[in-house]
Design an enzyme around this catalytic site. Sequence first.
Site, short mmCIF file in Angstrom:
data_model
loop_
_atom_site.label_atom_id
_atom_site.label_comp_id
_atom_site.label_asym_id
_atom_site.label_seq_id
_atom_site.Cartn_x
_atom_site.Cartn_y
_atom_site.Cartn_z
N LYS A 72 -9.45 -24.53 -15.87
CA LYS A 72 -8.30 -24.30 -15.20
C LYS A 72 -7.33 -25.64 -15.50
CE LYS A 72 -5.00 -21.05 -13.05
NZ LYS A 72 -5.78 -19.63 -13.08
N GLY B 110 4.02 -11.70 -1.74
CA GLY B 110 5.15 -12.12 -2.96
C GLY B 110 5.57 -10.68 -4.29
N GLY C 114 6.66 -11.86 -7.19
CA GLY C 114 7.02 -12.33 -8.57
C GLY C 114 6.82 -11.49 -9.75
N ASN C 115 5.92 -11.62 -11.09
CA ASN C 115 5.71 -10.29 -12.39
C ASN C 115 4.51 -9.91 -11.41
OD1 ASN C 115 7.90 -11.68 -13.69
ND2 ASN C 115 6.39 -12.94 -14.89
N VAL C 116 3.70 -10.54 -11.46
CA VAL C 116 2.59 -9.16 -10.13
C VAL C 116 2.00 -8.50 -9.31
CG1 VAL C 116 -0.20 -9.34 -9.89
CG2 VAL C 116 0.70 -11.25 -11.23
#
Length: 367
Positions: free
Chosen positions: A80, A179, A181-183
């Site tokens: 990472k 959350g 977001g995109n996911v």
Amino acid sequence: MTVFSTESFADHEQVVFVSDDRVGLRAIIAIHSTRLGPALGGCRMYPYADEASALRDVLRLSRGMTFKAAAAGLGLGGGKSVILGDPRKSKTPELLRAMGVAVNRLGGRYITAEDVGTTVADFAWVRQNTRHVVGLPEELGGTGDPSPTTALGVYHGIVASVAHRLDRDLRGLTVAVQGLGNVGWNLCRLLVAAGVRLTVSDVDAALARKACAEFDAQAVEPDEIYAVQADVFSPCAMGAVVNDRTLPQMKFRVIAGGANNQLAGDEHGRQLRDKEILYAPDFVINAGGLIRVASEHEGFNSTKVDSQVKAIGATLHRIFELAGRTGTPTQSAAMQLVQERLGGGNSGRSANNGNNSASNALAERVA
């Protein structure tokens, strides 16, 4: 700030600190393991409070990528990288190109991709200075945004978790998604199509309102999501959301979401087991995006990717059954699966070497 004595350092093979004052780049690249293949993991850009916070994050995330790749049966290791800075203010093409130079210096030991604070489009700039990058825009030969595939894997994981814990399908259940977001957003779309009622939260109130309108969802404040009445809690934002403060509030039957490092500590996995809350280990359920971008490295095959993502559910079934037989937390059972994969690595090194011993130590810490 220390490195070797940091708990999350564990058995990392290499940690690289990157600096380029010309473009304002300060970054850390962590390679946890290359036992099964080159270390693949996204590049996160975030305004960390300090360098110690950034180091702790990148070490935890890179170790998780080793587990994720192994559990998914991929011929890859875990790594990472993090860039210290606010992506809304400090991200420039020059900075991204400089990050490409840093990645390239590692000679293919680390392969990068998008993550929190970076986008698929950003990696067109990174790609100018290294070929060790995946998750590229389609016009550059990539497969585009991996988030929908991550969401699909989480969806299959929720189906498997609900079947195991509640012996039923999803229709009529309530899922609390943290959350958007995109996911999280793509997951909401899949869940609604399956007949799920949604409760949502996001730090962006406008995004939460949009989800209410599009998915007929109920929105709650971010700090209220842990105590809502829902069958499933699906964390899809930042990590460490299952902790000493939040866990006593939880009345869910299942926790299954796309965020990394959802447990603040190993003890929280044991506490979830004691509360009879089934936990789908994050590094197993959220592997869909990794599976997709890994396919770029090997040669994209959509049929193979779809099959591997769907198999996340079967992998979770195996983990749940093992946890039930042994009386261990599901996180520990998942680590046994990882150890099997790492122990059988085709790296040319003995399965009894230091890396395997370190993996055993890691498993003991999550037991």
